[in-house]
Structure formats: C-alpha cells, structure tokens
Design a protein around this motif. Sequence first.
Motif, PDB file in Angstrom:
ATOM      1  N   ASP A 117     -12.946  45.130  -3.972  1.00 34.98           N
ATOM      2  CA  ASP A 117     -14.354  45.728  -3.721  1.00 34.98           C
ATOM      3  C   ASP A 117     -15.330  44.686  -3.676  1.00 34.98           C
ATOM      4  O   ASP A 117     -16.306  44.996  -3.718  1.00 34.98           O
ATOM      5  CB  ASP A 117     -14.312  46.985  -4.580  1.00 34.98           C
ATOM      6  CG  ASP A 117     -14.453  46.238  -5.957  1.00 34.98           C
ATOM      7  OD1 ASP A 117     -14.260  45.255  -6.309  1.00 34.98           O
ATOM      8  OD2 ASP A 117     -15.039  47.041  -6.880  1.00 34.98           O
ATOM      9  N   VAL A 118     -14.788  43.505  -3.361  1.00 36.29           N
ATOM     10  CA  VAL A 118     -15.472  42.398  -3.259  1.00 36.29           C
ATOM     11  C   VAL A 118     -15.830  41.779  -1.803  1.00 36.29           C
ATOM     12  O   VAL A 118     -14.726  42.122  -1.190  1.00 36.29           O
ATOM     13  CB  VAL A 118     -15.646  41.323  -4.087  1.00 36.29           C
ATOM     14  CG1 VAL A 118     -15.741  41.926  -5.765  1.00 36.29           C
ATOM     15  CG2 VAL A 118     -14.232  40.569  -4.048  1.00 36.29           C
ATOM     16  N   ASP A 119     -16.765  40.874  -1.433  1.00 36.06           N
ATOM     17  CA  ASP A 119     -16.945  40.625  -0.056  1.00 36.06           C
ATOM     18  C   ASP A 119     -16.455  38.933  -0.032  1.00 36.06           C
ATOM     19  O   ASP A 119     -16.053  38.542   0.872  1.00 36.06           O
ATOM     20  CB  ASP A 119     -18.490  40.413   0.376  1.00 36.06           C
ATOM     21  CG  ASP A 119     -18.775  41.648   0.373  1.00 36.06           C
ATOM     22  OD1 ASP A 119     -18.611  42.663   1.092  1.00 36.06           O
ATOM     23  OD2 ASP A 119     -20.110  41.989  -0.368  1.00 36.06           O
ATOM     24  N   VAL A 120     -16.405  38.484  -1.228  1.00 34.67           N
ATOM     25  CA  VAL A 120     -15.911  37.006  -1.244  1.00 34.67           C
ATOM     26  C   VAL A 120     -15.376  36.601  -2.496  1.00 34.67           C
ATOM     27  O   VAL A 120     -15.797  37.285  -3.512  1.00 34.67           O
ATOM     28  CB  VAL A 120     -16.861  36.066  -0.859  1.00 34.67           C
ATOM     29  CG1 VAL A 120     -18.130  35.787  -1.572  1.00 34.67           C
ATOM     30  CG2 VAL A 120     -16.335  34.563  -0.578  1.00 34.67           C
ATOM     31  N   VAL A 121     -14.399  35.701  -2.703  1.00 36.38           N
ATOM     32  CA  VAL A 121     -13.642  35.556  -3.959  1.00 36.38           C
ATOM     33  C   VAL A 121     -14.166  33.878  -4.127  1.00 36.38           C
ATOM     34  O   VAL A 121     -13.522  33.018  -3.285  1.00 36.38           O
ATOM     35  CB  VAL A 121     -12.069  35.709  -3.932  1.00 36.38           C
ATOM     36  CG1 VAL A 121     -11.420  35.431  -4.907  1.00 36.38           C
ATOM     37  CG2 VAL A 121     -12.051  37.340  -3.309  1.00 36.38           C
TER      38      VAL A 121
END
Lengths: 342, 98
Positions: A117-121
Amino acid sequence: MNREKYSRQILFREIGESGQERLLRSRAIIIGCGALGAAQAEMLARAGVGFLRLVDRDFVEESNLQRQIMFEERDAAERLPKAIACARRIARINADVQTEPVVADVNYKNIERLITDVDVVLDGTDNFETRYLINDACVKHGKPWIYGAAVGSYGLTMTIRPGVTPCLRCVFEKIPPPASSPTCDTAGIILPVILTVASIQVTEALKLLTGSIEKLHGGVIQVDVWETSFHRVSLQKVRERADCPACRHRRFEFLEASLRQSALTLCGRNAVHISGLGDVSLDLREIAERLKPLGEVTLKEFLLVFRVNGYELTLFPDGHCIIKGTEDMALARSLYARYIGI
Amino acid sequence: MSVTVRIPQPLRRFTENRDVIELSAGTVGELLEQLERQYPGITERLREPDGQLRRFVNIYVDGEDIRFLSGLATEVRDGTEVSIIPAIAGGSESVLRC
C-alpha cells in the motif's frame, strides 16, 4: 495545504504546487532506520511526504549517534527502538506527516503486506538477505524501490522500477559471502557518505512521487566522498540480457523461502541477533514475570531486557532478540531456547 | 596504449589507495592478470578459484556489463574505461550465518 511551509520547494519548478500536492498524498516505506534510513526519513518528512512507514528491528545505542541523524543521547539511554525514535522526531519536525513505526524483523511473511500500500520503497537495510526479499516483493507487486549502501567513505545506489529497469538480481546475481564485503566494523563509516547516498535515494523518490520519471538517473551510482569521486554506470542494456529468476521468470525464491529462525553475529558488538518468528506478538509482561526469579528484568514500553550470568537479552514483541555477551551463535540459540523458549 | 581501470574503495587497500589505474591489455582477462601482477591478491576478490568472475562483482567496459559481452574475453582498447563494482551491504553487521 500549508503553502508557506513548502514555499521554497514549490518554487523549485520541477516540483511546483502540483508536485507538492502529490507528495502530501504519497506513501513511502523506509526499511531499516539506521544511518541511511534515518537520513531518508528526515528528508522525506521535511519534504512533506504524507505517510511514512518506518520499519526497524533494533534499538538506539551510543555508537549510532555519530551517523544516525534522527537519534539523540537520551534515545540511546532509554534504548528506544529506532522506528519509534524516528516517528517521535518526525512528529516534532512536520505534523503533516503521518507515521507508522513498525518494530520488527522484515521477513517473507510480512514483507508483502508492508510494501503493497505504498508508492515507493527505500532501502535503509544493512544486509543482502533483506534486500533480495525486498527485491522479490517489489518485483512481484510492481513497486519501485531504491537500493543504497555505504561503507567507509564509499557508497552505492540504484533505483529499481520493476518491468522497466533491471532489478537487484539482474545486477548482482548472488549474495556476497561474509568475508567479501567490508562492513562498518572493519572499514568504519563516516556520516557524509551516508548523507550523500541517502540524498540521491531521496531525490530519486521525489522524482518518482512527483512523476519526473524521465529524470531518474537510470544506473548504478558509485560515490566516494573522501576521494571526491562520483561515477555512474548506465544499466540500460542489462535488463534485456539478464536471465533473471525474479523479473524474467517471476520466480521469487526469497519470498518462498521457508522460515528458519536464523542467528547472526553482530560483529564489533559482542552480540548475536536471533530473528523473529513472523506474525507473532509476544506478551512481554508475561515473559517478564516468568523471568524475574531467574535474573534481572527491565520491562520497557517496546522491549524487555533480561540480564543473566553476564549475558544480556533484549527481546522484542515479534520474538526477535539481541543477545549481548557472546559471538557464539550456538550458545546464543541455547540461551534463547532456555529463557525465551519460543 | 592504455585502459583506465576504476578501483572501488573496498579494493583500494590492494592498490596503495589508488582509485584509477592505467594498464595496457587486449582483454578484460589480461587486464586482471596485469592487475594481479602489479597488486598481488586483488583478483582473488574478483574471481572464483576456477577463474570465473564472482557473481556479486560486476565489471563494466564503457558502461556495459561484461557478462553480456564476452566475459573475461571482452576486448578493451586504448581509451576504454573499465569499472569494477562489487556489491556492498553496508551497516555495522557482518553476515555470518549458521
């Protein structure tokens, strides 16, 4: 949106007002809140990235303070978990940012849930096993992630966009064996290289989050702040040629690996790390009661410290434990089995 | 005739701390042999006992990974730039597994 707060960043044309709005709606995860992760967290929080998930398994120690910019003397004195210390500092820096501290080991059971559920790691880890796990999960779910590592005055970083760029396994096919890469204990580390690598990683994250895809650096960057050298190798041709198990064959060997409780010697700390058990949440209060007759127990909000026979066990709710007083992994395992017994 | 070889910091203790070395050779393999003659011990970090390049070390010739060219037989010529990039883990933990 509080325009005044971000006015200088909005003036930067490549971000502008629409970019700032995108940042405030964006979600990022930082895996590992040590030197690199703390620097990433500080920069992303000040930039106004709306949600930050902060994952770390360790607590703050005095020897961290020279390079881990989010932590202070009192965090070390309190042995605050790094994820918690980061979240508290971010709350003081920028109230627009929602944080979710996670005090746990990253493993094959929780990694997918953490990143979907995130846009970037952002990579703030210190080991290749976790990185290959991140790589598998990100390739599987199509999440961009940004590798970074530093030792001495030297650093490396690379941005991975699954399906577009080569992934970590396309570039480094195999995990380096222990003796082949110098670690901070043999090579040391200085803060400027951490900030340099983290700055490149965060800039890449800002480009990804604001849609400046064509500005991503597209290679492996090697930097040495002591030699003042900066070098980029393009990776344009690697992806099409690599016979990669992860991104070509979609075989996710690190995600599929069955959980084996592992022990790891923490060099220079006279300590062994015992990994967690995945999806458990231990009742530390109950364990503290049980251990009290056997030795000295200190129960804190996020961890339990147990001292016995010259050893010191620091236990976290997900079952992972740092055992000080030995570098013998078999002995550490037996102490864990005897006293924690899970 | 010279080829520029960029030495990453983790390997500079073999090269008296030099970060760029000029050598002349026809292939990457010859280059590594010369490097070894000049700085004994360095190529043990780059090659397996059977001579193959280790799989966590990459060598780029003018920006191209030699695995996708001709490996150690990849040709180099005057003006070629060779970069050696080993994977680094960072952090203060050493990975010693049991």
